[in-house]
Design a protein around this motif. Structure first.
Motif, PDB file in Angstrom:
ATOM      1  N   VAL A   1       0.867  -1.182   0.000  1.00 37.07           N
ATOM      2  CA  VAL A   1       0.000   0.000   0.000  1.00 37.07           C
ATOM      3  C   VAL A   1       0.898   1.225   0.000  1.00 37.07           C
ATOM      4  O   VAL A   1       1.725   1.391   0.897  1.00 37.07           O
ATOM      5  CB  VAL A   1      -0.951   0.012   1.215  1.00 37.07           C
ATOM      6  CG1 VAL A   1      -1.829   1.267   1.176  1.00 37.07           C
ATOM      7  CG2 VAL A   1      -1.827  -1.243   1.228  1.00 37.07           C
ATOM      8  N   TRP A   2       0.733   2.073  -1.023  1.00 40.60           N
ATOM      9  CA  TRP A   2       1.589   3.249  -1.190  1.00 40.60           C
ATOM     10  C   TRP A   2       0.834   4.515  -0.818  1.00 40.60           C
ATOM     11  O   TRP A   2      -0.340   4.670  -1.140  1.00 40.60           O
ATOM     12  CB  TRP A   2       2.060   3.355  -2.643  1.00 40.60           C
ATOM     13  CG  TRP A   2       3.157   2.399  -2.983  1.00 40.60           C
ATOM     14  CD1 TRP A   2       3.033   1.057  -3.203  1.00 40.60           C
ATOM     15  CD2 TRP A   2       4.544   2.705  -3.120  1.00 40.60           C
ATOM     16  NE1 TRP A   2       4.257   0.501  -3.479  1.00 40.60           N
ATOM     17  CE2 TRP A   2       5.203   1.497  -3.439  1.00 40.60           C
ATOM     18  CE3 TRP A   2       5.288   3.879  -3.024  1.00 40.60           C
ATOM     19  CZ2 TRP A   2       6.580   1.430  -3.651  1.00 40.60           C
ATOM     20  CZ3 TRP A   2       6.655   3.813  -3.236  1.00 40.60           C
ATOM     21  CH2 TRP A   2       7.297   2.603  -3.546  1.00 40.60           C
ATOM     22  N   GLY A   3       1.531   5.409  -0.145  1.00 40.34           N
ATOM     23  CA  GLY A   3       0.953   6.691   0.220  1.00 40.34           C
ATOM     24  C   GLY A   3       1.982   7.801   0.131  1.00 40.34           C
ATOM     25  O   GLY A   3       3.195   7.556   0.041  1.00 40.34           O
ATOM     26  N   THR A   4       1.499   9.023   0.171  1.00 31.95           N
ATOM     27  CA  THR A   4       2.343  10.208   0.033  1.00 31.95           C
ATOM     28  C   THR A   4       2.730  10.764   1.397  1.00 31.95           C
ATOM     29  O   THR A   4       1.912  10.777   2.326  1.00 31.95           O
ATOM     30  CB  THR A   4       1.579  11.302  -0.738  1.00 31.95           C
ATOM     31  OG1 THR A   4       1.026  10.747  -1.924  1.00 31.95           O
ATOM     32  CG2 THR A   4       2.497  12.442  -1.109  1.00 31.95           C
ATOM     33  N   VAL A   5       3.968  11.218   1.523  1.00 33.78           N
ATOM     34  CA  VAL A   5       4.382  11.955   2.722  1.00 33.78           C
ATOM     35  C   VAL A   5       3.660  13.299   2.704  1.00 33.78           C
ATOM     36  O   VAL A   5       3.915  14.158   1.862  1.00 33.78           O
ATOM     37  CB  VAL A   5       5.902  12.154   2.771  1.00 33.78           C
ATOM     38  CG1 VAL A   5       6.283  12.952   4.025  1.00 33.78           C
ATOM     39  CG2 VAL A   5       6.623  10.806   2.765  1.00 33.78           C
ATOM     40  N   LEU A   6       2.735  13.464   3.637  1.00 34.45           N
ATOM     41  CA  LEU A   6       1.925  14.678   3.688  1.00 34.45           C
ATOM     42  C   LEU A   6       2.585  15.793   4.490  1.00 34.45           C
ATOM     43  O   LEU A   6       2.358  16.977   4.234  1.00 34.45           O
ATOM     44  CB  LEU A   6       0.558  14.363   4.313  1.00 34.45           C
ATOM     45  CG  LEU A   6      -0.268  13.274   3.633  1.00 34.45           C
ATOM     46  CD1 LEU A   6      -1.551  13.033   4.413  1.00 34.45           C
ATOM     47  CD2 LEU A   6      -0.574  13.647   2.198  1.00 34.45           C
ATOM     48  N   SER A   7       3.404  15.393   5.469  1.00 31.52           N
ATOM     49  CA  SER A   7       3.972  16.394   6.374  1.00 31.52           C
ATOM     50  C   SER A   7       5.203  15.822   7.046  1.00 31.52           C
ATOM     51  O   SER A   7       5.288  14.611   7.286  1.00 31.52           O
ATOM     52  CB  SER A   7       2.919  16.797   7.424  1.00 31.52           C
ATOM     53  OG  SER A   7       3.444  17.715   8.358  1.00 31.52           O
ATOM     54  N   ARG A   8       6.156  16.690   7.316  1.00 29.16           N
ATOM     55  CA  ARG A   8       7.314  16.359   8.156  1.00 29.16           C
ATOM     56  C   ARG A   8       7.306  17.374   9.289  1.00 29.16           C
ATOM     57  O   ARG A   8       8.154  18.267   9.380  1.00 29.16           O
ATOM     58  CB  ARG A   8       8.592  16.431   7.313  1.00 29.16           C
ATOM     59  CG  ARG A   8       9.862  15.928   7.989  1.00 29.16           C
ATOM     60  CD  ARG A   8      10.022  14.424   7.906  1.00 29.16           C
ATOM     61  NE  ARG A   8      11.164  14.014   8.720  1.00 29.16           N
ATOM     62  CZ  ARG A   8      12.368  13.701   8.240  1.00 29.16           C
ATOM     63  NH1 ARG A   8      12.583  13.723   6.932  1.00 29.16           N
ATOM     64  NH2 ARG A   8      13.353  13.350   9.045  1.00 29.16           N
ATOM     65  N   PRO A   9       6.305  17.286  10.200  1.00 32.90           N
ATOM     66  CA  PRO A   9       6.046  18.367  11.157  1.00 32.90           C
ATOM     67  C   PRO A   9       7.103  18.501  12.241  1.00 32.90           C
ATOM     68  O   PRO A   9       7.216  19.552  12.870  1.00 32.90           O
ATOM     69  CB  PRO A   9       4.699  17.981  11.753  1.00 32.90           C
ATOM     70  CG  PRO A   9       4.668  16.493  11.656  1.00 32.90           C
ATOM     71  CD  PRO A   9       5.378  16.157  10.382  1.00 32.90           C
ATOM     72  N   GLU A  10       7.861  17.454  12.484  1.00 35.26           N
ATOM     73  CA  GLU A  10       8.912  17.463  13.493  1.00 35.26           C
ATOM     74  C   GLU A  10      10.114  16.741  12.910  1.00 35.26           C
ATOM     75  O   GLU A  10       9.965  15.912  12.002  1.00 35.26           O
ATOM     76  CB  GLU A  10       8.421  16.772  14.773  1.00 35.26           C
ATOM     77  CG  GLU A  10       7.189  17.424  15.395  1.00 35.26           C
ATOM     78  CD  GLU A  10       6.419  16.448  16.276  1.00 35.26           C
ATOM     79  OE1 GLU A  10       7.011  15.441  16.709  1.00 35.26           O
ATOM     80  OE2 GLU A  10       5.225  16.698  16.510  1.00 35.26           O
ATOM     81  N   PRO A  11      11.308  16.977  13.401  1.00 36.21           N
ATOM     82  CA  PRO A  11      12.510  16.373  12.807  1.00 36.21           C
ATOM     83  C   PRO A  11      12.479  14.852  12.765  1.00 36.21           C
ATOM     84  O   PRO A  11      13.033  14.246  11.843  1.00 36.21           O
ATOM     85  CB  PRO A  11      13.646  16.887  13.703  1.00 36.21           C
ATOM     86  CG  PRO A  11      13.124  18.164  14.270  1.00 36.21           C
ATOM     87  CD  PRO A  11      11.648  17.946  14.466  1.00 36.21           C
ATOM     88  N   THR A  12      11.847  14.218  13.752  1.00 35.66           N
ATOM     89  CA  THR A  12      11.838  12.750  13.799  1.00 35.66           C
ATOM     90  C   THR A  12      10.452  12.168  13.540  1.00 35.66           C
ATOM     91  O   THR A  12      10.171  11.030  13.908  1.00 35.66           O
ATOM     92  CB  THR A  12      12.351  12.259  15.170  1.00 35.66           C
ATOM     93  OG1 THR A  12      11.516  12.799  16.208  1.00 35.66           O
ATOM     94  CG2 THR A  12      13.789  12.693  15.392  1.00 35.66           C
ATOM     95  N   ARG A  13       9.594  12.916  12.896  1.00 36.24           N
ATOM     96  CA  ARG A  13       8.236  12.457  12.634  1.00 36.24           C
ATOM     97  C   ARG A  13       7.832  12.809  11.202  1.00 36.24           C
ATOM     98  O   ARG A  13       8.040  13.921  10.734  1.00 36.24           O
ATOM     99  CB  ARG A  13       7.271  13.089  13.639  1.00 36.24           C
ATOM    100  CG  ARG A  13       5.774  12.920  13.382  1.00 36.24           C
ATOM    101  CD  ARG A  13       5.339  11.465  13.386  1.00 36.24           C
ATOM    102  NE  ARG A  13       5.734  10.703  14.538  1.00 36.24           N
ATOM    103  CZ  ARG A  13       5.059  10.647  15.691  1.00 36.24           C
ATOM    104  NH1 ARG A  13       3.958  11.360  15.841  1.00 36.24           N
ATOM    105  NH2 ARG A  13       5.489   9.889  16.671  1.00 36.24           N
TER     106      ARG A  13
END
Length: 428
Positions: A320-332
């Motif tokens: 199942v493929w999905g898009t990175v929607l957010s990188r809201p924190e350095p390790t998340r």
């Protein structure tokens, strides 16, 4: 140029037809085009998208077929795993003996999809459903189910007594475990039910069944010891029924169990049964065709556990493929794949592959871990310097195929280049 597969299936008589008045299936391209030939990485793909690898499906089908032939057993895979007519056809072409259903409704769908034989691995006690079962047999279709109580036998007897079918209906006594699902709790109870079924002129007692897939370690006994003890109990019940002469005279006397985790143990324990004549040993693994990257892989005899010493392993077919929607924190990172898209009743999805938004190649995913799911979001923990950016794609392996399939109404089957070669519908 044709439309993409539609999400709804309407029935016209015994035929399945597409209803073109409803929206296209989730994950299929936004623009119209041929149903095959497109890539899951085309610009107009609305992620998330689930897919199956054709080479993995072919490999797993051949692997299980070889296992069954080598051990002299038959396969009746749980169709509830996929509820897909295209995958049913693939399994029938592989030579399975039957497809297993959990409900009468599933059996009806399977009949309409052209499945010639269905084993309902459950009790049927609704009079209307029993009437359908009795009327459905014949014209190239056969069906059977379980009994586990005197009341259940009596309901069948009463309904069939009114219908007066031309031939007795085949039933198997189900053995269960205390505090478990359906099934008799002891050999004594099993003999009482078997005796009632054998004395009915409307029923044909054709075997004994059970399901060991949810058993685990108890006290000082390992999971394998608990499973073996349960399977031995099924054999003991079948042997005693055979000794009393209660089975319907038939070349298709059936002894069946086997989920996706212990089918090798079923073959080992059931092969020793002495029933006074030939019998058909049927295993019912449903997850073998797609396998997974989680709980099934960890415990399957052809996965990580590798109990059989079989030279080949099953391989995961679903991603199942999905898009990175957010990188809201350095390790998340937050990826657009959630509970509406993947199973979460076992292990959480495993990040396997990535494709940069401006890249043309698929790479092995760097170390990262799914820690939680919302309905539409996956929460990913990763190192601060991990090169994963907003707009990149992440391909996940799943755990427990059964509860991933029911989240998709159509799933593309792709070649190794991720181009679509066919489509599997699901009919949940």
């Amino acid at each position: 140029m044709g439309d993409y597969p539609q999400v709804h299936v309407a029935r016209a008589g015994s035929m399945l037809v597409d209803d073109t008045d409803v929206p296209r299936a989730k994950g299929f391209p936004l623009s119209a085009g041929d149903a095959t030939g497109w890539s899951i990485f085309d610009r107009d793909i609305p992620y998330p998208i689930a897919l199956m690898s054709e080479s993995a499906l072919d490999h797993n089908g051949a692997t299980m077929r070889a296992f069954c032939l080598r051990n002299g057993v038959d396969l009746a895979p749980h169709g509830k795993t996929t509820m897909s007519p295209e995958l049913f056809r693939r399994q029938i072409d592989d030579g399975v003996w039957a497809i297993t259903a959990a409900t009468t409704w599933q059996a009806m769908v399977m009949q309409e999809c052209g499945v010639p034989r269905v084993l309902i691995a459950n009790e049927v006690v609704s009079p209307g459903e029993i009437e359908w079962l009795a009327g459905a047999r014949g014209d190239g279709f056969d069906v059977m189910c379980y009994v586990d109580s005197l009341d259940g036998v009596a309901v069948f007897d009463e309904v069939l007594g009114r219908l007066q079918p031309a031939r007795p209906f085949p039933v198997l006594v189900e053995m269960g475990v205390p505090a478990g699902r359906a099934g008799v709790r002891s050999i004594e109870q099993g003999l009482a039910v078997a005796g009632a079924a054998a004395s009915s002129v409307h029923l044909a007692l054709t075997g004994v069944a059970g399901f060991e897939g949810l058993l685990g370690a108890r006290g000082d006994r390992s999971a394998l010891q608990v499973v073996d003890d349960f399977l031995d109990q099924i054999v003991d019940l079948a042997c005693e029924i055979a000794r009393r002469g209660w089975f319907e005279p038939s070349p298709d006397l059936i002894l069946t169990a086997g989920g996706s985790l212990y089918f090798d143990r079923v073959v080992s324990r059931f092969s020793r049964a002495e029933l006074g004549g030939p019998y058909r040993l049927v295993i019912r693994s449903g997850c073998y065709l797609t396998h997974d990257d989680g709980s099934v892989h960890r415990s399957s005899p052809m996965g990580e556990a590798s109990r059989t010493g079989y030279p080949e392993h099953l391989v995961p077919a679903i991603e199942v493929w999905g898009t990175v929607l957010s990188r809201p924190e350095p390790t998340r990172a937050i990826v657009g794949v959630g509970r509406r898209d993947v199973s979460f009743d076992g292990l959480l999805p495993v990040a396997k592959r990535v494709r940069g938004r401006d890249q043309t190649t698929v790479e092995v995913a760097p170390p990262m871990r799914t820690v939680a799911l919302n309905d539409q979001h996956a929460f990913i923990d990763l190192e601060e310097d991990t090169p994963l950016a907003v707009g990149d794609l992440v391909g996940f392996g799943i755990s427990h195929p059964c509860t991933t399939f029911d989240k998709w109404r159509a799933i593309p089957i792709v070649g190794d280049d991720y181009r679509v070669v066919s489509v599997a519908r699901t009919l949940f």
